[in-house]
Design a protein around this motif. Structure first.
Motif, PDB file in Angstrom:
ATOM      1  N   GLY A 109      45.541  44.593  80.807  1.00  0.00           N
ATOM      2  CA  GLY A 109      46.702  43.285  80.356  1.00  0.00           C
ATOM      3  C   GLY A 109      48.085  43.791  80.529  1.00  0.00           C
ATOM      4  N   LEU A 110      48.079  44.957  79.939  1.00  0.00           N
ATOM      5  CA  LEU A 110      49.456  45.514  79.778  1.00  0.00           C
ATOM      6  C   LEU A 110      50.024  46.065  81.212  1.00  0.00           C
ATOM      7  CD1 LEU A 110      51.633  47.033  78.470  1.00  0.00           C
ATOM      8  CD2 LEU A 110      50.519  48.860  78.265  1.00  0.00           C
ATOM      9  N   LYS A 111      49.132  46.612  81.999  1.00  0.00           N
ATOM     10  CA  LYS A 111      49.430  46.865  83.262  1.00  0.00           C
ATOM     11  C   LYS A 111      50.030  45.505  84.166  1.00  0.00           C
ATOM     12  CE  LYS A 111      47.567  48.943  87.733  1.00  0.00           C
ATOM     13  NZ  LYS A 111      46.324  49.383  88.383  1.00  0.00           N
ATOM     14  N   ARG A 112      49.279  44.617  83.964  1.00  0.00           N
ATOM     15  CA  ARG A 112      49.605  43.292  84.843  1.00  0.00           C
ATOM     16  C   ARG A 112      50.994  42.809  84.159  1.00  0.00           C
ATOM     17  NH1 ARG A 112      45.776  40.700  83.149  1.00  0.00           N
ATOM     18  NH2 ARG A 112      46.935  39.470  81.254  1.00  0.00           N
ATOM     19  N   LYS A 113      51.294  42.969  82.835  1.00  0.00           N
ATOM     20  CA  LYS A 113      52.618  42.454  82.313  1.00  0.00           C
ATOM     21  C   LYS A 113      53.509  43.414  82.680  1.00  0.00           C
ATOM     22  CE  LYS A 113      50.625  40.562  78.019  1.00  0.00           C
ATOM     23  NZ  LYS A 113      50.630  40.674  76.602  1.00  0.00           N
ATOM     24  N   LEU A 114      53.112  44.798  82.876  1.00  0.00           N
ATOM     25  CA  LEU A 114      54.355  45.530  83.465  1.00  0.00           C
ATOM     26  C   LEU A 114      54.681  45.412  84.728  1.00  0.00           C
ATOM     27  CD1 LEU A 114      52.939  48.998  81.711  1.00  0.00           C
ATOM     28  CD2 LEU A 114      55.170  47.647  81.378  1.00  0.00           C
ATOM     29  N   GLU A 115      53.732  44.876  85.684  1.00  0.00           N
ATOM     30  CA  GLU A 115      54.014  44.691  87.081  1.00  0.00           C
ATOM     31  C   GLU A 115      54.661  43.534  87.258  1.00  0.00           C
ATOM     32  OE1 GLU A 115      49.916  44.577  88.845  1.00  0.00           O
ATOM     33  OE2 GLU A 115      49.940  46.612  88.915  1.00  0.00           O
ATOM     34  N   GLU A 116      54.419  42.458  86.452  1.00  0.00           N
ATOM     35  CA  GLU A 116      55.164  41.304  86.449  1.00  0.00           C
ATOM     36  C   GLU A 116      56.788  41.420  86.007  1.00  0.00           C
ATOM     37  OE1 GLU A 116      53.028  38.599  83.926  1.00  0.00           O
ATOM     38  OE2 GLU A 116      51.417  38.058  85.180  1.00  0.00           O
ATOM     39  N   GLY A 117      56.771  42.221  84.794  1.00  0.00           N
ATOM     40  CA  GLY A 117      58.066  42.461  84.569  1.00  0.00           C
ATOM     41  C   GLY A 117      59.068  43.350  85.297  1.00  0.00           C
ATOM     42  N   SER A 118      58.370  44.313  86.181  1.00  0.00           N
ATOM     43  CA  SER A 118      58.918  45.110  87.218  1.00  0.00           C
ATOM     44  C   SER A 118      59.493  44.234  88.331  1.00  0.00           C
ATOM     45  CB  SER A 118      58.009  46.181  87.577  1.00  0.00           C
ATOM     46  OG  SER A 118      58.728  47.002  88.670  1.00  0.00           O
ATOM     47  N   GLN A 119      58.634  43.261  88.456  1.00  0.00           N
ATOM     48  CA  GLN A 119      58.751  42.273  89.681  1.00  0.00           C
ATOM     49  C   GLN A 119      60.273  41.569  89.283  1.00  0.00           C
ATOM     50  OE1 GLN A 119      56.085  39.677  90.923  1.00  0.00           O
ATOM     51  NE2 GLN A 119      56.908  38.749  92.792  1.00  0.00           N
ATOM     52  N   THR A 120      60.182  40.854  88.077  1.00  0.00           N
ATOM     53  CA  THR A 120      61.345  40.228  87.393  1.00  0.00           C
ATOM     54  C   THR A 120      62.507  41.075  87.773  1.00  0.00           C
ATOM     55  OG1 THR A 120      59.904  38.963  86.366  1.00  0.00           O
ATOM     56  CG2 THR A 120      61.933  38.767  85.527  1.00  0.00           C
ATOM     57  N   GLU A 121      62.413  42.350  86.904  1.00  0.00           N
ATOM     58  CA  GLU A 121      63.536  43.174  86.982  1.00  0.00           C
ATOM     59  C   GLU A 121      64.217  43.455  88.491  1.00  0.00           C
ATOM     60  OE1 GLU A 121      62.805  46.557  84.885  1.00  0.00           O
ATOM     61  OE2 GLU A 121      62.202  45.762  83.119  1.00  0.00           O
ATOM     62  N   ASN A 122      63.145  43.699  89.352  1.00  0.00           N
ATOM     63  CA  ASN A 122      63.814  43.885  90.635  1.00  0.00           C
ATOM     64  C   ASN A 122      64.619  42.477  91.340  1.00  0.00           C
ATOM     65  OD1 ASN A 122      62.740  46.356  90.829  1.00  0.00           O
ATOM     66  ND2 ASN A 122      60.731  45.879  91.552  1.00  0.00           N
ATOM     67  N   LEU A 123      63.923  41.510  91.077  1.00  0.00           N
ATOM     68  CA  LEU A 123      64.936  40.145  91.389  1.00  0.00           C
ATOM     69  C   LEU A 123      66.141  40.053  90.762  1.00  0.00           C
ATOM     70  CD1 LEU A 123      61.784  37.748  91.433  1.00  0.00           C
ATOM     71  CD2 LEU A 123      62.921  38.669  93.227  1.00  0.00           C
ATOM     72  N   GLN A 124      66.075  40.220  89.578  1.00  0.00           N
ATOM     73  CA  GLN A 124      67.292  40.310  88.963  1.00  0.00           C
ATOM     74  C   GLN A 124      68.269  41.264  89.351  1.00  0.00           C
ATOM     75  OE1 GLN A 124      66.406  40.039  84.802  1.00  0.00           O
ATOM     76  NE2 GLN A 124      65.450  38.136  84.914  1.00  0.00           N
ATOM     77  N   ALA A 125      67.861  42.631  89.563  1.00  0.00           N
ATOM     78  CA  ALA A 125      68.854  43.585  90.053  1.00  0.00           C
ATOM     79  C   ALA A 125      69.099  43.096  91.553  1.00  0.00           C
ATOM     80  CB  ALA A 125      68.144  44.788  90.084  1.00  0.00           C
TER      81      ALA A 125
END
Length: 350
Positions: A109-125
């Protein structure tokens, strides 16, 4: 003899006569001043783009902090669980397998959250990069087109502040400027505003928790105002014991800095919600929720570095203030009134 070079750069020259001297000077001055005036206009335009860059940057930082807190919380829980399993001497094989399976599931579950968070960060960057590229692309030659895009951004800002989200989305999509507007930021605010208008403080309190450090740094009273309103609602419902327990848990920490306001609200336990005393009656009026909505908008704008007023209002006020009226209003009225009357009579007669 002075010479004036031809535009094509050829070696032929033409003498400057008194008849052509004035024209020549005008051409030289115009060619030198026009680009400089446009460049000055461009520089002044870029000075107004503070919100354009700061909002996505602040949103980007907020996402990074939220992801960091999630990782810290989950990793700490996993390490604690592993330590408990390792220290347990009476743990059976089946219990150990069950505990490890639970840990693996939690890590997944943590891995899934990290992937979603990384995707969100990339979009905002990517959004921050797109805005920097947009500012770097402006030049004297494309200033008109760039100003048209800015006008659309100003209109979108107004639509989002007025809660016309569907219209704003259609305009952004049709103009291909989704990365240049803050639709997701305003949608985040909309959830809190809608909840407050429905007399619910839960989403607003959750927003305060997410931004606790920054609100504390700015000495915000918004969370305290929410707690006071929740206490008042308990008194209105005549749930006095629960109100007292609520005050002990959530309001007492604010006593050192907001004692007078706290004393005033605590007095509602004695005067009740049907009081006619104006000092306490106002606390039970529905307009208190409107006050909380306005307070949230101010805190939200301050958090993201946005002006409270829509950009459209600010630009209109600045533009109207800069207009120069050639004649007084009374003079213009006297000059145009007879013509208006004549036109009106002509239209009526026809």
């Amino acid at each position: 003899m002075d010479i004036f070079p031809l535009p094509n750069g050829a070696g032929s020259t033409a003498p400057i006569t008194p008849e052509t001297a004035g024209t020549t000077t005008t051409i030289i001055v115009a060619s030198n001043t026009t680009p400089s005036s446009k460049l000055s206009q461009l520089t002044e335009s870029l000075k107004l783009e503070h919100q354009f860059l700061r909002v996505p940057f602040e949103h980007f930082k907020k996402t990074i902090r939220a992801n960091h807190r999630t990782v810290e919380k989950e990793v700490s829980a996993v390490i604690s669980s592993v330590a408990d399993v390792a220290d347990s001497n009476e743990l059976s094989k089946d219990d150990a397998v069950l505990s490890l399976t639970s840990l693996v599931s939690r890590l997944q579950g943590l891995k899934r959250k990290l992937e979603e968070g990384s995707q969100t960060e990339n979009l905002q960057a990517q959004r921050c990069r797109a805005r920097l590229d947009h500012l770097e692309s402006v030049d004297v030659e494309n200033l008109c087109e760039w100003n048209n895009v800015r006008l659309k951004r100003i209109l979108l800002d107004y639509l989002l502040r007025m809660s016309y989200y569907d219209t704003a989305m259609k305009l952004a999509e049709s103009s291909n400027i989704l990365d240049l507007v803050d639709i997701d930021v305003f949608k985040e605010a909309k959830k809190v505003i809608d909840a407050l208008r429905s007399q619910e403080v839960g989403p607003a309190l959750a927003w305060c928790v997410d931004n606790k450090s920054r609100l504390k740094k700015s000495k915000s009273k918004f969370e305290f105002q929410l707690r006071l309103q929740e206490f008042v609602e308990l008194v209105r419902a005549e749930n006095y014991m629960r109100a007292i327990l609520y005050a002990r848990r959530y309001l007492s920490p604010w006593g050192a800095t907001h004692l007078k306001e706290l004393q005033r609200v605590m007095a509602t336990l004695a005067v009740r919600s049907n009081t006619e005393c104006a000092k306490y009656k106002v606390l039970f009026e529905p307009k208190q929720w409107d006050f909380l909505v306005d307070q949230f908008k101010q805190e939200f704008c301050r958090l993201y570095g946005m002006p409270v007023e829509p950009l459209l209002n600010i630009y209109l006020q600045a533009g109207l203030s800069a207009l120069k009226t050639p004649y007084p209003y009374s003079t213009v009225t006297k000059m145009t009134a007879p013509r208006r009357i004549h036109c009106h009579r002509t239209a009526s007669g026809s």
